[in-house]
Design an enzyme around this catalytic site. Structure first.
Site, PDB file in Angstrom:
ATOM      1  N   SER A 189       0.820  -1.143   0.112  1.00 36.55           N
ATOM      2  CA  SER A 189      -0.092   0.162   0.041  1.00 36.55           C
ATOM      3  C   SER A 189       0.837   1.342  -0.015  1.00 36.55           C
ATOM      4  O   SER A 189       0.427   2.410  -0.341  1.00 36.55           O
ATOM      5  CB  SER A 189      -0.857   0.227   1.091  1.00 36.55           C
ATOM      6  OG  SER A 189      -1.948  -0.323   0.979  1.00 36.55           O
ATOM      7  N   LYS A 231       0.631   3.330  -2.793  1.00 37.53           N
ATOM      8  CA  LYS A 231      -0.579   4.152  -3.007  1.00 37.53           C
ATOM      9  C   LYS A 231      -0.441   5.784  -3.029  1.00 37.53           C
ATOM     10  O   LYS A 231      -1.148   6.431  -3.632  1.00 37.53           O
ATOM     11  CB  LYS A 231      -1.950   3.834  -1.998  1.00 37.53           C
ATOM     12  CG  LYS A 231      -2.451   2.535  -2.411  1.00 37.53           C
ATOM     13  CD  LYS A 231      -3.235   1.869  -1.145  1.00 37.53           C
ATOM     14  CE  LYS A 231      -3.804   0.657  -1.318  1.00 37.53           C
ATOM     15  NZ  LYS A 231      -4.457   0.143  -0.360  1.00 37.53           N
ATOM     16  N   TYR A 252      -4.159  -2.260 -10.126  1.00 32.90           N
ATOM     17  CA  TYR A 252      -3.721  -2.219  -8.468  1.00 32.90           C
ATOM     18  C   TYR A 252      -2.962  -3.317  -8.139  1.00 32.90           C
ATOM     19  O   TYR A 252      -2.058  -3.048  -7.241  1.00 32.90           O
ATOM     20  CB  TYR A 252      -5.304  -2.325  -8.082  1.00 32.90           C
ATOM     21  CG  TYR A 252      -5.217  -2.287  -6.525  1.00 32.90           C
ATOM     22  CD1 TYR A 252      -5.068  -1.070  -5.791  1.00 32.90           C
ATOM     23  CD2 TYR A 252      -5.347  -3.685  -6.138  1.00 32.90           C
ATOM     24  CE1 TYR A 252      -4.985  -1.121  -4.595  1.00 32.90           C
ATOM     25  CE2 TYR A 252      -5.320  -3.498  -4.410  1.00 32.90           C
ATOM     26  CZ  TYR A 252      -5.071  -2.586  -3.759  1.00 32.90           C
ATOM     27  OH  TYR A 252      -4.971  -2.453  -2.445  1.00 32.90           O
ATOM     28  N   TYR A 277      -4.199   2.904   7.979  1.00 34.85           N
ATOM     29  CA  TYR A 277      -5.446   2.268   8.056  1.00 34.85           C
ATOM     30  C   TYR A 277      -6.422   2.835   9.269  1.00 34.85           C
ATOM     31  O   TYR A 277      -6.208   4.189   9.224  1.00 34.85           O
ATOM     32  CB  TYR A 277      -5.076   0.847   8.238  1.00 34.85           C
ATOM     33  CG  TYR A 277      -4.239   0.265   7.395  1.00 34.85           C
ATOM     34  CD1 TYR A 277      -4.366   0.418   6.017  1.00 34.85           C
ATOM     35  CD2 TYR A 277      -3.051  -0.223   7.849  1.00 34.85           C
ATOM     36  CE1 TYR A 277      -3.376  -0.346   5.243  1.00 34.85           C
ATOM     37  CE2 TYR A 277      -2.122  -0.982   7.173  1.00 34.85           C
ATOM     38  CZ  TYR A 277      -2.347  -0.930   5.646  1.00 34.85           C
ATOM     39  OH  TYR A 277      -1.302  -1.445   4.897  1.00 34.85           O
ATOM     40  N   VAL A 314       1.145  -3.667   3.950  1.00 34.82           N
ATOM     41  CA  VAL A 314       1.108  -5.080   4.508  1.00 34.82           C
ATOM     42  C   VAL A 314       2.408  -5.910   4.429  1.00 34.82           C
ATOM     43  O   VAL A 314       2.575  -7.041   4.846  1.00 34.82           O
ATOM     44  CB  VAL A 314      -0.220  -5.988   4.269  1.00 34.82           C
ATOM     45  CG1 VAL A 314      -1.526  -4.976   4.778  1.00 34.82           C
ATOM     46  CG2 VAL A 314      -0.157  -5.996   2.773  1.00 34.82           C
TER      47      VAL A 314
HETATM   48  N1  GLU Z   1      -2.278  -5.322  -1.882  1.00 29.69           N
HETATM   49  C1  GLU Z   1      -2.958  -5.240  -0.685  1.00 29.69           C
HETATM   50  C2  GLU Z   1      -4.294  -5.581  -0.628  1.00 29.69           C
HETATM   51  O1  GLU Z   1      -5.125  -4.887  -1.441  1.00 29.69           O
HETATM   52  C3  GLU Z   1      -2.579  -3.761  -0.089  1.00 29.69           C
HETATM   53  C4  GLU Z   1      -2.960  -3.832   1.551  1.00 29.69           C
HETATM   54  C5  GLU Z   1      -2.089  -2.812   2.018  1.00 29.69           C
HETATM   55  O2  GLU Z   1      -0.719  -3.019   1.973  1.00 29.69           O
HETATM   56  O3  GLU Z   1      -2.568  -2.156   2.832  1.00 29.69           O
HETATM   57  O4  GLU Z   1      -4.828  -6.082   0.212  1.00 29.69           O
END
Ligand code: GLU
Length: 306
Positions: free
Chosen positions: A65, A68, A190, A242, A260
Site C-alpha cells: 500500500s 498508493k 492495482y 489504516y 502489509v
Molecule cells: N495489496 C494489498 C491489498 O489490497 C494492499 C494492502 C496494504 O498494504 O494495505 O490487500
C-alpha cells in the site's frame, strides 16, 4: 542540531529486541507468507543527502500500500482538483479493505489510501496515461533514482488469485458510476502497483520529494507544487495507517504510510525521510516493530511535526 542516527538506530533496535514481537506476517496474499519474519531494516536520508542505515536495509520487500502515495501523487499532478470529486480526504476508521462504508457513501471512498480509494485512483491513471503500467513504473524509477525498480509478477499474480474483496470493491464502485474502465483492467493495475519491491534505502529515497517541498532532491526536478505536497503529507498524517492513523500520529507524530509487506515510510519536512521494514504486522495491519521503532525514534530525537 545534528544526530548520530547510526548509534540511535542501534540503541533503539536493542531496546525493541527485548519486547516480544507480537505481530503476525500477512499471509492472506500467499506470496507474502514466505518472507523471513525476523527481518528488520531501517534507512534514513537527511535533507542534505546523508544516508544512515541499520539491519536488513538493503533487502528487497513488497511495498504494497505504500505505493498508493505514489499513484496519488501522479494522478494529482495530472488531474488537479477534479480528483477530489471521486475520492474524499477523511480517515475511514474502518479496515483498509472494508466494503460497508462504501455502500453508505454511494461508491465514493473516504480517502485515497484505503483500497477503494486506491482503486479509484488506479482507474483515473488508466484513463489519463497511454501506457499506464509502464508510465507509472517510470515515474517511480525517477523518484527513487533507481532504474531497476519493478513490479513483481509473482506477487501480483498471487494477489490476483485471492483478490475477491478488491474485486468486490471495484464492482460496487462501478455500480455507482465511480469506475470508468473495465473492472479487470483496474484490478490488474492495482495488483501490480502493490507488487512493487524496494529496499529501505530505495523507499526513503523515493519519498524524499515529500520531505523536500515537492522537489526530487537529486535531479532538482519539481514533482509536485508546494500546495499539493502539503496536501499529500496531510493525507498521510491523517489516513496513512489504516484505522490506526490516530495512534501513529499520537505516538510518532510524522506523516507516513505503511503496507502489509511490513514497510513503513515516514518523513519530517525539510529534515529527513525514514523507511523501516519488519514483516510481522499488528492487528490493524501495520508493522509491529516498525511502529515501535519510529515511536522510540521520534521520542529520543524529540523531532516530529508537532
Ligand atoms: N495489496 C494489498 C491489498 O489490497 C494492499 C494492502 C496494504 O498494504 O494495505 O490487500
Amino acid at each position: 542540531m545534528s544526530f548520530d542516527y547510526n548509534n540511535i538506530f542501534k540503541e533503539i533496535f536493542l531496546q525493541i529486541e527485548q519486547t516480544q514481537d507480537r505481530g503476525k506476517i500477512a499471509d492472506y496474499i500467499p506470496e507474502l507468507g514466505g518472507v523471513d519474519p525476523n527481518k528488520f531494516g531501517v534507512h534514513l536520508i537527511s535533507i542534505d543527502g546523508r544516508h544512515y542505515s541499520f539491519g536488513d536495509s538493503d533487502e528487497l520487500f513488497s511495498i504494497q500500500s505504500i505505493a498508493k502515495v505514489l499513484t496519488l501523487s501522479l494522478a494529482y499532478k495530472l488531474e488537479n482538483q477534479k480528483l477530489w470529486k471521486r475520492v474524499g480526504v477523511e480517515p475511514s476508521g474502518n479496515p483498509f479493505n472494508s466494503l460497508v462504508q462504501l455502500e453508505y457513501d454511494e461508491g465514493v471512498p473516504r480517502n485515497p489510501f484505503i483500497n477503494a480509494g486506491a482503486l479509484v485512483i488506479s482507474d483515473m491513471l488508466i484513463s489519463l496515461l497511454e501506457y499506464p503500467k509502464q508510465e507509472f513504473i517510470e515515474f517511480v524509477r525517477k523518484l527513487s533514482n533507481n532504474n531497476k525498480i519493478d513490479y513483481c509478477s509473482r506477487i501480483a499474480q498471487s494477489e490476483k488469485e485471492v483478490g475477491y474483496r478488491n474485486a468486490a470493491l471495484v464492482n460496487l464502485m462501478k455500480s455507482f458510476g465511480n469506475i470508468d474502465n473495465e473492472v479487470d483492467d483496474v484490478l490488474d493495475f492495482y495488483f501490480n502497483l502493490c507488487s512493487i519491491r524496494m529496499t529501505n534505502k530505495d523507499l526513503a529515497q523515493t519519498f524524499m520529494y515529500l520531505a523536500n517541498n515537492g522537489i526530487e532532491p537529486i535531479s532538482g526536478e519539481r514533482i509536485l507544487s508546494l500546495s499539493k505536497t502539503k496536501r499529500i503529507n496531510a493525507i498521510m498524517q491523517t489516513c496513512g495507517f489504516y484505522d490506526e492513523a490516530g495512534e501513529f500520529s499520537f505516538k510518532v507524530g510524522l506523516p507516513g504510510k505503511s503496507g502489509v509487506g511490513g514497510g513503513i515510510v515516514a518523513l519530517l519536512p525539510n529534515k529527513y525521510c525514514i523507511a523501516t521494514w519488519s514483516p510481522k504486522l499488528n492487528k490493524k495491519g501495520n508493522s509491529f516493530k516498525g511502529m515501535k521503532f519510529l515511536e522510540l525514534f521520534t521520542t529520543k530525537t524529540e523531532l516530529s511535526i508537532f
